[in-house]
Design a protein around this motif. Structure first.
Motif, PDB file in Angstrom:
ATOM      1  N   GLY A  41     -34.584   4.200  75.153  1.00 12.24           N
ATOM      2  CA  GLY A  41     -35.102   5.367  74.446  1.00 12.24           C
ATOM      3  C   GLY A  41     -34.429   6.648  74.893  1.00 12.24           C
ATOM      4  N   PHE A  42     -34.247   6.783  76.211  1.00 10.53           N
ATOM      5  CA  PHE A  42     -33.614   7.994  76.741  1.00 10.53           C
ATOM      6  C   PHE A  42     -32.202   8.160  76.187  1.00 10.53           C
ATOM      7  N   PHE A  43     -31.405   7.118  76.281  1.00 12.95           N
ATOM      8  CA  PHE A  43     -30.011   7.246  75.829  1.00 12.95           C
ATOM      9  C   PHE A  43     -29.905   7.355  74.313  1.00 12.95           C
ATOM     10  N   ALA A  44     -30.784   6.669  73.587  1.00 15.96           N
ATOM     11  CA  ALA A  44     -30.791   6.804  72.125  1.00 15.96           C
ATOM     12  C   ALA A  44     -31.150   8.230  71.734  1.00 15.96           C
ATOM     13  N   GLY A  45     -32.160   8.795  72.378  1.00 11.09           N
ATOM     14  CA  GLY A  45     -32.550  10.176  72.100  1.00 11.09           C
ATOM     15  C   GLY A  45     -31.458  11.164  72.455  1.00 11.09           C
ATOM     16  N   LEU A  46     -30.818  10.936  73.592  1.00 11.32           N
ATOM     17  CA  LEU A  46     -29.746  11.822  74.033  1.00 11.32           C
ATOM     18  C   LEU A  46     -28.564  11.792  73.057  1.00 11.32           C
ATOM     19  N   ILE A  47     -28.190  10.608  72.638  1.00 14.09           N
ATOM     20  CA  ILE A  47     -27.074  10.467  71.693  1.00 14.09           C
ATOM     21  C   ILE A  47     -27.434  11.094  70.345  1.00 14.09           C
ATOM     22  N   CYS A  48     -28.617  10.800  69.836  1.00 17.32           N
ATOM     23  CA  CYS A  48     -29.026  11.339  68.529  1.00 17.32           C
ATOM     24  C   CYS A  48     -29.133  12.860  68.557  1.00 17.32           C
TER      25      CYS A  48
END
Length: 175
Positions: A41-48
């Motif tokens: 979730g953290f990396f998906a949110g950061l990328i998005c």
């Protein structure tokens, strides 16, 4: 604020998997962050959030008259732009995690409401990290009036997006 507003909803949509705290507890017997804060979730949110900010900047550069924008929206372009949008996205996620840590210390379970804090923790994180990344840009873009508008509009946007997330099954609580 788009790079700051988008990371947490996308973290909820794409999250799951291994929790950032590894399931560990503090000396008070409570989880450090809880199951809601995951690496995926953290990396998906950061990328998005970062991609949204870069896309926003590209649109402003390409269509400034149509969008009514004045450059520089996120800095002078290039690396500075990437750093600022990354800082907004990262700060948003960090602010949310930071308050999750304190909510666990207060004995609040995952999803338990903490009015005002829940609506503004990610904004404060985003603003602090944006300032640290580029103090000059921050002071040029975030005037007192802009910050006041953000602090008024954000809780309303937060409520609406959380209710939507609840009804589509991404969130367990509508707050």
């Amino acid at each position: 604020m788009l790079p700051a507003y988008l990371p947490n909803p996308f973290a909820a949509v794409f999250g799951g998997g291994r929790p950032i705290d590894g399931g560990k507890t503090m000396s008070d017997g409570r989880r450090i962050l809880g199951d809601g804060k995951t690496f995926r979730g953290f990396f998906a949110g950061l990328i998005c959030g970062t991609l949204a900010g870069l896309l926003q900047m590209r649109l402003i550069e390409s269509y400034p008259v149509i969008l009514g924008a004045q450059l520089p929206a996120f800095g002078t372009g290039g690396l500075n732009t990437t750093i600022v949008v990354f800082a907004l996205a990262f700060g948003s996620l960090f602010g949310d995690m930071f308050m999750s840590f304190f909510k666990r210390r207060m004995g609040l379970k995952r999803g338990a409401p903490l009015p005002v804090v829940d609506q503004l923790d990610f904004v404060m994180g985003a603003l602090i990290f944006a300032y640290l990344a580029s103090p000059y840009w921050f002071s040029e873009q975030f005037t007192f009036k802009i910050i006041l508008v953000i602090l008024i509009i954000t809780p309303l946007l937060h409520l609406v997006t959380n209710v939507i997330g609840y009804f589509i099954g991404v969130k367990k609580e509508p707050w």
